[in-house]
Scaffold this motif. Structure first.
Motif, short mmCIF file in Angstrom:
data_model
loop_
_atom_site.label_atom_id
_atom_site.label_comp_id
_atom_site.label_asym_id
_atom_site.label_seq_id
_atom_site.Cartn_x
_atom_site.Cartn_y
_atom_site.Cartn_z
N TYR A 120 -6.36 2.10 2.49
CA TYR A 120 -4.67 2.10 2.42
C TYR A 120 -4.30 2.17 1.25
CZ TYR A 120 -5.97 1.34 7.20
OH TYR A 120 -6.44 1.44 8.74
N PHE A 121 -3.23 2.88 0.86
CA PHE A 121 -2.56 3.20 -0.43
C PHE A 121 -1.45 2.25 -0.90
CE2 PHE A 121 -3.58 7.73 0.92
CZ PHE A 121 -4.80 7.99 -0.06
N GLU A 122 -0.88 1.57 0.30
CA GLU A 122 -0.10 0.44 -0.02
C GLU A 122 -0.70 -0.78 -0.66
OE1 GLU A 122 3.64 0.64 3.30
OE2 GLU A 122 1.83 -0.52 3.75
N ASP A 123 -1.63 -1.15 -0.33
CA ASP A 123 -2.31 -2.58 -0.82
C ASP A 123 -3.72 -2.37 -1.26
OD1 ASP A 123 -3.50 -2.03 1.47
OD2 ASP A 123 -2.80 -4.11 2.53
N THR B 160 -0.21 4.32 11.83
CA THR B 160 -0.72 4.22 10.57
C THR B 160 -0.02 4.20 9.69
OG1 THR B 160 -2.75 5.36 9.49
CG2 THR B 160 -1.21 6.57 10.30
N ARG B 161 -0.25 3.62 8.16
CA ARG B 161 0.18 3.72 7.03
C ARG B 161 -0.51 4.63 6.26
NH1 ARG B 161 4.09 -0.76 6.02
NH2 ARG B 161 4.03 -2.00 8.00
N PRO B 162 0.03 4.91 4.92
CA PRO B 162 -0.69 6.01 4.10
C PRO B 162 -2.03 5.57 3.83
CG PRO B 162 1.63 5.69 3.62
CD PRO B 162 1.49 4.68 4.52
N GLY B 163 -3.00 6.60 3.85
CA GLY B 163 -4.20 6.14 3.66
C GLY B 163 -5.13 7.35 3.90
N SER B 164 -6.45 6.99 3.50
CA SER B 164 -7.42 8.17 3.83
C SER B 164 -8.66 7.51 4.63
CB SER B 164 -8.15 8.82 2.47
OG SER B 164 -7.06 9.33 1.76
N VAL C 174 -5.74 15.93 -3.73
CA VAL C 174 -4.69 15.18 -2.88
C VAL C 174 -3.80 14.63 -3.48
CG1 VAL C 174 -6.75 14.62 -1.44
CG2 VAL C 174 -6.01 12.94 -2.79
N GLN C 175 -2.57 14.66 -2.75
CA GLN C 175 -1.40 13.87 -3.29
C GLN C 175 -1.48 12.50 -2.63
OE1 GLN C 175 1.44 17.17 -1.82
NE2 GLN C 175 2.43 16.74 -3.55
N ILE C 176 -1.56 11.44 -3.41
CA ILE C 176 -1.48 10.12 -3.18
C ILE C 176 0.04 9.34 -3.40
CG2 ILE C 176 -2.59 8.05 -3.61
CD1 ILE C 176 -5.27 9.47 -4.17
N PRO C 177 0.55 8.85 -2.53
CA PRO C 177 1.76 8.21 -2.83
C PRO C 177 1.71 6.99 -3.53
CG PRO C 177 1.17 7.88 -0.59
CD PRO C 177 0.07 8.87 -1.15
N LYS D 259 6.48 0.50 2.29
CA LYS D 259 6.36 -0.01 0.78
C LYS D 259 6.49 1.12 0.03
CE LYS D 259 3.54 -3.06 -2.00
NZ LYS D 259 2.40 -3.84 -1.95
N LEU D 260 6.04 2.31 0.20
CA LEU D 260 5.76 3.58 -0.69
C LEU D 260 6.67 4.68 -0.36
CD1 LEU D 260 1.96 3.80 -1.19
CD2 LEU D 260 3.63 2.76 -2.72
N ILE D 261 7.19 5.60 -0.92
CA ILE D 261 7.55 6.81 -0.55
C ILE D 261 6.65 7.76 -0.48
CG2 ILE D 261 9.01 8.85 -1.83
CD1 ILE D 261 10.59 6.27 -1.41
N PRO D 262 6.71 8.31 0.84
CA PRO D 262 5.39 9.15 1.49
C PRO D 262 5.55 10.48 0.90
CG PRO D 262 7.02 8.92 3.20
CD PRO D 262 7.47 7.96 2.05
#
Length: 465
Positions: free
Chosen positions: A406-409, A390-394, A451-454, A109-112
């Motif tokens: 999770y950053f996508e949703d 895993t998908r983008p997250g912390s 931090v870089q967050i997509p 869903k995101l550009i990482p």
């Protein structure tokens, strides 16, 4: 009078030489055993009834075992970069192996965030600090952070390069070079050279023993394989080929222990044993932990973790305090007598815990993964969804509580690990106070570490919804 001054000068000179020698011999040798892809329960001392690891179990009986020991990332390169720098992943930018765009584009869903492949030389890393303080340093096995570890503070390199895995454990290894060559199984060849180093070094030394084992390719040790083919599987562990690699690694660690004792070095050697990330799900399982390598559920980041140092660390001790491989750097410097105050380290020295001066170490632990990592098997996994490990997250853990973001949703999962170590019961709706507490801690950490967050949407994902 001149003769008296001359004699005093000679005496003082000889005393200084002897004091320097005494100081050098009193400093401990340091061995860091950082196994590749060995899961939390892939050893006997953590409860496995399938894998046989008598030498590693022996080490565990001589020191302190951390039952809540973590890698700072769920896969190889970022975990090793964190260990070597003593810093969280956002500070060095190594998040994965290869591209950050893992998996099919239409599923992302995101550009990482862009991944960094080689550790920048502006970082001050553990072998450099030890080298600058009189240690002879040796990298034995997997390095994975650059093409040449000799440019990063090591005096000796045994088989280390930028490669993350060997193409073969049997010669020719193809992408692993052993100086002088070898006709042995790769794990045996690397330990043979490491023991030669230990057998000849005269000054205090640091050995970064990081075997390629037990990473894929799964290539059995033929002489050991029949033993495990006859054993019944246990709790998700039952791959005899993988088990033979674990068994052979343990045998080699036994050879290292014997050499240290033979040279009367064992009692003055700090030994750390851990793994760089969780076991490879599908090859081995860590029940009751969820998932495996590449996932930020416990199975992907919780590791076997122990410290041994005679007279400093009591034998047969355990600690439930959460620790991370970021703590290895400052702990090693503490015992090496090196001042760490001038360094920017995110870990803490564990010496007060190891020496039982304190029994509490309240602090949050963090993980940041702003990229994608595809699943190995969509039909057999315990991930959040079947397509990605895993998908983008912390993630943040504080005390018994662990929060995934999770950053996508903007999805959140909240678990009480003291009651739910398998992370099956999401309490995010039932405990809004704890959710907000941990979320605030995590957001403050994002700010502190820049931090870089997509956030940029992937148009291919939108077009294929």
């Amino acid at each position: 009078m001149k003769k008296i001054y001359a004699i005093l000068f000679i005496v003082l000179f000889l005393c200084n030489i002897q004091c320097a020698k005494d100081s050098e011999t009193s400093r401990p040798n340091i061995i860091l055993i950082n196994v590749d892809d060995m899961g939390w329960k892939d050893v006997g001392f953590m409860g496995s009834e399938y894998y046989e690891t008598p030498n590693i179990d022996y080490l565990s009986s001589l020191g302190m075992v951390f039952t809540n020991g973590y890698a700072s990332a769920a896969n190889c390169a970022p975990s090793r970069a964190c260990l070597m720098t003593g810093q969280w992943t956002p500070r060095h930018g190594i998040y994965t192996v290869g591209s950050s765009k893992r998996g099919k584009s239409e599923h992302r869903k995101l550009i990482p965030t862009k991944n960094t492949h080689t550790l920048a030389k502006n970082h001050t890393i553990l072998p450099q600090v030890l080298h600058d303080n009189g240690y002879v340093t040796c990298q034995a096995g997997k390095w994975h952070l650059s093409y040449n570890p000799l440019e990063y503070g090591f005096d000796v390199n045994i088989g280390g390069g930028h490669n993350g895995l060997p193409k073969s454990y049997t010669p020719p290894y193809k992408n692993v070079t052993i100086k002088g060559g070898s006709d042995k199984y790769l794990t045996d060849a690397i330990m043979e050279k490491a023991i030669q180093f230990v057998d000849t070094v005269q000054k205090p030394f640091y050995l970064n023993y990081s075997p390629y084992a037990v990473h894929v390719p799964i290539m059995p040790v033929d002489s050991i394989l029949p033993k495990y083919e006859k054993k019944a599987s246990w709790n998700g562990q039952g791959n005899p080929e993988y088990a033979s690699m674990v068994d052979n690694l343990d045998r080699n660690i036994g050879l290292l222990i014997n050499k240290l004792k033979e040279r009367n070095l064992f009692e003055n050697t700090l030994i750390v044993f851990t793994s760089d990330n969780g076991g490879l799900y599908g090859i081995t399982k860590q029940k009751p932990l969820r998932a495996g390598k590449g996932s930020y559920y416990e199975g992907g980041i919780r590791e076997p973790f122990l410290f041994v140092f005679n007279d400093k660390i009591k034998p047969n001790t355990k600690s439930d305090i959460p620790v991370t491989n970021l703590d290895i750097f400052p702990t090693v410097l503490n015992y090496a007598g090196v001042d760490a105050n001038t360094l920017s380290l995110d870990g803490k020295s564990l010496a007060p815990i190891l020496e039982e001066e304190i029994n509490d170490f309240e602090r949050p632990l963090f993980w940041h993964f702003p990229i994608y990592l595809q699943a190995y098997n969509v039909n057999d996994n315990e991930n959040r969804d079947s397509l990605f490990r895993t998908r983008p997250g912390s993630v943040v853990r504080k005390g018994d509580w662990k929060l995934h973001y999770y950053f996508e949703d903007d999805g959140i999962e909240l678990y009480n690990l003291s009651e739910d170590i398998g992370e099956r019961n999401n309490l995010v709706d039932r405990n809004p106070e704890k959710r907000e507490e941990l979320l605030k801690i995590l957001k403050n950490w994002w700010k502190d570490t820049n931090v870089q967050i997509p956030k940029t949407k992937n148009l291919e994902y939108i077009n294929n919804r």
